[in-house]
Design a protein around this motif. Structure first.
Motif, mmCIF file in Angstrom:
data_model
loop_
_atom_site.group_PDB
_atom_site.id
_atom_site.type_symbol
_atom_site.label_atom_id
_atom_site.label_comp_id
_atom_site.label_asym_id
_atom_site.label_seq_id
_atom_site.Cartn_x
_atom_site.Cartn_y
_atom_site.Cartn_z
ATOM 1 N N ARG A 1 0.783 4.241 -2.613
ATOM 2 C CA ARG A 1 0.439 5.641 -2.455
ATOM 3 C C ARG A 1 1.857 6.661 -3.102
ATOM 4 O O ARG A 1 1.452 7.657 -3.620
ATOM 5 N N GLN A 2 2.976 6.196 -2.987
ATOM 6 C CA GLN A 2 4.083 6.835 -3.573
ATOM 7 C C GLN A 2 3.993 6.968 -5.065
ATOM 8 O O GLN A 2 4.359 8.086 -5.560
ATOM 9 N N VAL B 1 -7.603 3.421 -1.454
ATOM 10 C CA VAL B 1 -6.338 3.626 -0.818
ATOM 11 C C VAL B 1 -5.942 5.113 -0.089
ATOM 12 O O VAL B 1 -5.401 5.464 0.843
ATOM 13 N N ASP B 2 -5.948 6.173 -1.377
ATOM 14 C CA ASP B 2 -5.597 7.344 -1.160
ATOM 15 C C ASP B 2 -6.777 8.153 -1.922
ATOM 16 O O ASP B 2 -6.367 8.706 -3.054
ATOM 17 N N LYS B 3 -7.903 8.373 -1.461
ATOM 18 C CA LYS B 3 -8.952 8.778 -2.289
ATOM 19 C C LYS B 3 -8.928 10.026 -2.537
ATOM 20 O O LYS B 3 -9.203 10.241 -4.065
ATOM 21 N N ASP B 4 -8.372 10.950 -2.102
ATOM 22 C CA ASP B 4 -8.276 12.396 -2.489
ATOM 23 C C ASP B 4 -7.250 12.409 -3.628
ATOM 24 O O ASP B 4 -7.671 13.240 -4.848
ATOM 25 N N ARG B 5 -6.106 11.784 -3.684
ATOM 26 C CA ARG B 5 -5.241 12.190 -4.642
ATOM 27 C C ARG B 5 -5.586 11.043 -6.131
ATOM 28 O O ARG B 5 -5.469 11.426 -7.086
ATOM 29 N N LEU C 1 -7.169 2.580 -6.417
ATOM 30 C CA LEU C 1 -6.510 3.465 -5.497
ATOM 31 C C LEU C 1 -7.498 4.431 -4.669
ATOM 32 O O LEU C 1 -7.147 4.867 -3.942
ATOM 33 N N GLU D 1 0.897 -1.145 -0.057
ATOM 34 C CA GLU D 1 0.005 0.128 0.080
ATOM 35 C C GLU D 1 0.920 1.338 -0.125
ATOM 36 O O GLU D 1 0.569 2.080 -0.823
ATOM 37 N N GLU D 2 1.918 1.407 0.630
ATOM 38 C CA GLU D 2 2.634 2.516 0.853
ATOM 39 C C GLU D 2 3.612 2.766 -0.334
ATOM 40 O O GLU D 2 3.720 4.105 -0.739
ATOM 41 N N GLU E 1 1.242 9.404 -6.016
ATOM 42 C CA GLU E 1 1.821 10.888 -5.765
ATOM 43 C C GLU E 1 2.762 11.327 -7.199
ATOM 44 O O GLU E 1 2.373 12.369 -7.670
#
Length: 117
Positions: free
Chosen positions: A16-17, A70-74, A67, A12-13, A20
């Protein structure tokens, strides 16, 4: 180069990266690689990151949708940027209609909003 790191099999991390970096790439168009002879992809793709992502990054829309959990906003922001091009929006619409993408309840709500914009 980061696209494979968006796949659900990754930690997951890491995802996320990679998200980004992908979001930055999609949101900040710059002049692409102009020195390769021949170019590694069509010149339209070099100049437009959203075209490049759809044509050259395997399953980019599937991965961005997955995703959201996992990271809704991005993820939503990245999907919005991708879908600001009609062709990309049509592809996402087709994926949803043909059930070629799995949507959680949260993801379904966000994707439907994007498709109506």
């Amino acid at each position: 180069a980061v696209s494979p790191l968006l796949f659900p099999e990754e930690e997951e991390e890491v995802r996320r990266q990679a998200l980004e970096a992908t979001h930055y790439f999609l949101s900040n168009p710059t002049r692409g690689d102009e020195i390769r002879v021949p170019p590694v992809c069509p010149l339209d793709n070099i100049e437009e990151p959203r075209n490049f992502a759809l044509d050259e990054c395997v399953d980019i829309l599937h991965n961005l949708v997955s995703l959201i959990d996992v990271d809704k906003d991005r993820a939503v922001a990245s999907l919005r940027v991708m879908c600001s091009m009609p062709r990309n929006k049509e592809e996402l619409q087709s994926m949803v209609e043909d059930k070629r993408v799995t949507l959680s309840l949260d993801a379904e709500e966000e994707v439907m909003v994007i498709l109506q914009e």
